[in-house]
Design a protein around this motif. Structure first.
Motif, PDB file in Angstrom:
ATOM      1  N   ILE A  75      -8.333   4.444  -6.049  1.00 48.09           N
ATOM      2  CA  ILE A  75      -9.507   3.695  -6.495  1.00 48.09           C
ATOM      3  C   ILE A  75      -9.772   2.545  -5.540  1.00 48.09           C
ATOM      4  CG2 ILE A  75      -8.108   2.324  -8.107  1.00 48.09           C
ATOM      5  CD1 ILE A  75     -10.710   2.240  -9.873  1.00 48.09           C
ATOM      6  N   LEU A  76     -11.016   2.492  -5.066  1.00 47.37           N
ATOM      7  CA  LEU A  76     -11.498   1.402  -4.231  1.00 47.37           C
ATOM      8  C   LEU A  76     -12.681   0.768  -4.946  1.00 47.37           C
ATOM      9  CD1 LEU A  76     -11.288   3.245  -0.790  1.00 47.37           C
ATOM     10  CD2 LEU A  76      -9.601   1.681  -1.801  1.00 47.37           C
ATOM     11  N   SER A  77     -13.348  -0.161  -4.299  1.00 52.01           N
ATOM     12  CA  SER A  77     -14.425  -0.884  -4.981  1.00 52.01           C
ATOM     13  C   SER A  77     -15.579   0.020  -5.387  1.00 52.01           C
ATOM     14  CB  SER A  77     -14.941  -2.020  -4.092  1.00 52.01           C
ATOM     15  OG  SER A  77     -15.455  -1.491  -2.863  1.00 52.01           O
ATOM     16  N   ASP A  78     -15.893   1.049  -4.574  1.00 45.63           N
ATOM     17  CA  ASP A  78     -17.057   1.870  -4.885  1.00 45.63           C
ATOM     18  C   ASP A  78     -16.793   3.367  -4.849  1.00 45.63           C
ATOM     19  OD1 ASP A  78     -16.693   2.062  -2.192  1.00 45.63           O
ATOM     20  OD2 ASP A  78     -18.748   1.535  -1.627  1.00 45.63           O
ATOM     21  N   THR A  79     -15.546   3.780  -4.664  1.00 46.44           N
ATOM     22  CA  THR A  79     -15.189   5.196  -4.708  1.00 46.44           C
ATOM     23  C   THR A  79     -13.867   5.341  -5.459  1.00 46.44           C
ATOM     24  OG1 THR A  79     -14.023   5.109  -2.590  1.00 46.44           O
ATOM     25  CG2 THR A  79     -16.351   5.775  -2.542  1.00 46.44           C
ATOM     26  N   ALA A  80     -13.666   6.515  -6.037  1.00 49.57           N
ATOM     27  CA  ALA A  80     -12.437   6.741  -6.793  1.00 49.57           C
ATOM     28  C   ALA A  80     -12.112   8.217  -6.844  1.00 49.57           C
ATOM     29  CB  ALA A  80     -12.567   6.180  -8.214  1.00 49.57           C
ATOM     30  N   SER A  81     -10.843   8.497  -7.078  1.00 42.16           N
ATOM     31  CA  SER A  81     -10.361   9.838  -7.408  1.00 42.16           C
ATOM     32  C   SER A  81      -9.647   9.715  -8.746  1.00 42.16           C
ATOM     33  CB  SER A  81      -9.385  10.345  -6.343  1.00 42.16           C
ATOM     34  OG  SER A  81      -8.581  11.397  -6.838  1.00 42.16           O
ATOM     35  N   MET A 121       0.855  -1.202   0.000  1.00 39.68           N
ATOM     36  CA  MET A 121       0.000   0.000   0.000  1.00 39.68           C
ATOM     37  C   MET A 121       0.880   1.237   0.000  1.00 39.68           C
ATOM     38  SD  MET A 121      -3.183   0.531  -0.132  1.00 39.68           S
ATOM     39  CE  MET A 121      -4.298   1.907  -0.035  1.00 39.68           C
ATOM     40  N   ALA A 122       0.521   2.210  -0.749  1.00 38.08           N
ATOM     41  CA  ALA A 122       1.361   3.384  -0.908  1.00 38.08           C
ATOM     42  C   ALA A 122       1.539   4.130   0.385  1.00 38.08           C
ATOM     43  CB  ALA A 122       0.754   4.292  -1.945  1.00 38.08           C
ATOM     44  N   LEU A 123       2.759   4.539   0.622  1.00 39.19           N
ATOM     45  CA  LEU A 123       3.023   5.419   1.751  1.00 39.19           C
ATOM     46  C   LEU A 123       2.821   6.857   1.325  1.00 39.19           C
ATOM     47  CD1 LEU A 123       6.188   3.747   3.196  1.00 39.19           C
ATOM     48  CD2 LEU A 123       3.813   3.470   3.894  1.00 39.19           C
ATOM     49  N   SER A 124       2.632   7.055   0.024  1.00 40.56           N
ATOM     50  CA  SER A 124       2.410   8.385  -0.481  1.00 40.56           C
ATOM     51  C   SER A 124       0.941   8.669  -0.387  1.00 40.56           C
ATOM     52  CB  SER A 124       2.865   8.445  -1.919  1.00 40.56           C
ATOM     53  OG  SER A 124       2.141   7.517  -2.638  1.00 40.56           O
ATOM     54  N   PRO A 125       0.477   9.785  -0.911  1.00 35.19           N
ATOM     55  CA  PRO A 125      -0.835  10.336  -0.673  1.00 35.19           C
ATOM     56  C   PRO A 125      -2.052   9.548  -1.007  1.00 35.19           C
ATOM     57  CG  PRO A 125       0.462  11.566  -2.207  1.00 35.19           C
ATOM     58  CD  PRO A 125       1.253  10.413  -1.819  1.00 35.19           C
ATOM     59  N   PRO A 126      -2.851   9.121  -0.068  1.00 40.01           N
ATOM     60  CA  PRO A 126      -4.255   8.879  -0.343  1.00 40.01           C
ATOM     61  C   PRO A 126      -4.961  10.153  -0.092  1.00 40.01           C
ATOM     62  CG  PRO A 126      -3.415   7.216   1.052  1.00 40.01           C
ATOM     63  CD  PRO A 126      -2.347   8.290   0.901  1.00 40.01           C
ATOM     64  N   LEU A 127      -6.269  10.135  -0.109  1.00 40.39           N
ATOM     65  CA  LEU A 127      -6.983  11.388  -0.115  1.00 40.39           C
ATOM     66  C   LEU A 127      -7.774  11.663   1.134  1.00 40.39           C
ATOM     67  CD1 LEU A 127      -8.396  10.270  -3.413  1.00 40.39           C
ATOM     68  CD2 LEU A 127      -6.388  11.644  -3.118  1.00 40.39           C
ATOM     69  N   ASP A 180      -0.056  -1.168  -6.552  1.00 39.20           N
ATOM     70  CA  ASP A 180      -1.471  -1.411  -6.292  1.00 39.20           C
ATOM     71  C   ASP A 180      -2.271  -0.907  -7.484  1.00 39.20           C
ATOM     72  OD1 ASP A 180      -1.528   1.376  -5.977  1.00 39.20           O
ATOM     73  OD2 ASP A 180      -1.524   1.278  -3.793  1.00 39.20           O
ATOM     74  N   ASP A 181      -3.595  -1.056  -7.420  1.00 38.78           N
ATOM     75  CA  ASP A 181      -4.429  -0.648  -8.548  1.00 38.78           C
ATOM     76  C   ASP A 181      -4.308   0.838  -8.853  1.00 38.78           C
ATOM     77  OD1 ASP A 181      -5.296  -3.211  -8.890  1.00 38.78           O
ATOM     78  OD2 ASP A 181      -7.314  -2.888  -8.074  1.00 38.78           O
TER      79      ASP A 181
END
Length: 346
Positions: free
Chosen positions: A152-158, A1-7, A333-334
């Motif tokens: 991007i997750l199963s039901d939300t995305a940026s 999993m990224a250590l960089s920016p999620p939102l 990751d995706d």
């Protein structure tokens, strides 16, 4: 999993209808036809960069005088994980940021969003969030450079929509552009846009030596928002030096540096390195899009290792590498199947 920016998650509105994803071609043709040129313009950096990315040039106007470049609609190519999400995001950005002479302003933008099938209340809300996507001008044309995931997750995305946006005011055509963090949710009807977060790089400051070298390096391709980030003085020298080092061996097309990126790593509350000016993303290496399955995995692997060699503690991309200086130096990751993330510590 990224250590960089999620939102950092922002409040979302009602979902756009399925028709956001389809049936917009006729409207786009009509909206742009009055402000485009008959001369063939240079292709936008991203939309026609590899076989399978389907683009359509919009019909040109024959009226005399200065005119805007021809609009070219972006289409997802091969290798996309959720192409419908990207298409929904891009179609809205293209509609909001493209208008013929005399149709500027938030109210007209809301009408263009509603023409995509978005409910009127949500269309008005999204137009009100458009910010730098609606510069003061008589007419404008959006030309998408790249659309990459901010998460991007199963039901939300940026989806980060990176754009050129030339504008026409009076008889003067000016260059411009922005990056928009487009938030989406997925229901049984498909992906729909819920919120917009356009880039706000801040005012320009005198350039330091590293920034001047980056702008002088022809092997570093910067979209408008990323260039404005560097001009703002808010990008760390570690990022600039890494760009210059990588440009010694590669031609790199940058998608995002600081603004227009989620505040947190998507789906977490961990601050992203991007808004802090400590990261940049590359969507194309030596002219080859990272997302394209035809792009050599060896090229991507070597580039990721070169990024680590340039001092990045956190390199993400479509290939999971081993053998880093630390256990988490490389990740995949995706979200990062379509770009290479290169992050730095303070």
């Amino acid at each position: 999993m990224a250590l960089s920016p999620p939102l950092r998650q922002h409040p979302s509105g009602a979902l756009a209808r399925r028709s956001l994803l389809v049936g917009t071609a006729a409207w786009c043709m009509g909206a742009i036809a009055g402000c485009t040129s008959g001369a063939k313009p240079p292709s936008p950096v991203g939309s026609s960069s590899f076989t399978g990315s389907r683009t359509t040039a919009v019909a040109a106007s024959s009226s005399p005088g200065p005119e805007l470049p021809t609009a070219v609609r972006w289409r997802p190519g091969p290798g996309e994980i959720q192409p419908a999400a990207k298409l929904a995001a891009v179609q809205l950005v293209e509609a909001l940021g493209t208008w013929p002479n005399g149709q500027s302003g938030v109210r007209a933008a809301a009408g263009r969003a509603a023409a995509l099938g978005i409910p009127s209340a949500l269309a008005a809300q999204l137009a009100g969030q458009a910010g730098s996507l609606l510069p003061p001008a008589d007419a404008a044309v959006i030309r998408v450079i790249d659309a990459q995931y901010g998460g991007i997750l199963s039901d939300t995305a940026s989806v980060l929509v990176v754009c050129d946006q030339p504008t026409l005011t009076g008889r003067t055509v000016r260059p411009g552009g922005t990056t928009v963090d487009v938030r989406l949710s997925r229901t049984s009807s498909g992906w729909g846009v819920t919120a917009l977060h356009p880039a706000a790089p801040g005012p320009a400051r005198p350039l330091d030596e590293a920034a001047r070298e980056v702008f002088a390096q022809s092997r570093i391709e910067l979209p408008p928002a990323s260039a404005a980030d560097i001009r703002s003085g808010a990008v760390h020298d570690s990022v600039l030096h890494a760009m210059l080092q990588l440009a010694g061996s590669y031609r790199l097309s940058v998608s995002v540096v600081r603004s227009g990126h989620p505040l947190d790593v998507f789906g977490t509350d961990r601050p992203s390195d991007h808004p802090l000016g400590r990261a940049f993303d590359v969507w194309r290496i030596d002219g080859h899009p990272v997302v394209d399955p035809a792009t050599s995995r060896t090229l991507i692997t070597e580039f990721m290792r070169a990024a680590a060699g340039a001092g990045s503690y956190n390199v993400g991309g479509p290939v999971q590498l081993t053998g880093g200086a630390t256990a988490n130096q490389f990740f995949s990751d995706d979200t990062h199947h379509d770009h290479v993330h290169i992050g730095f510590t303070a």
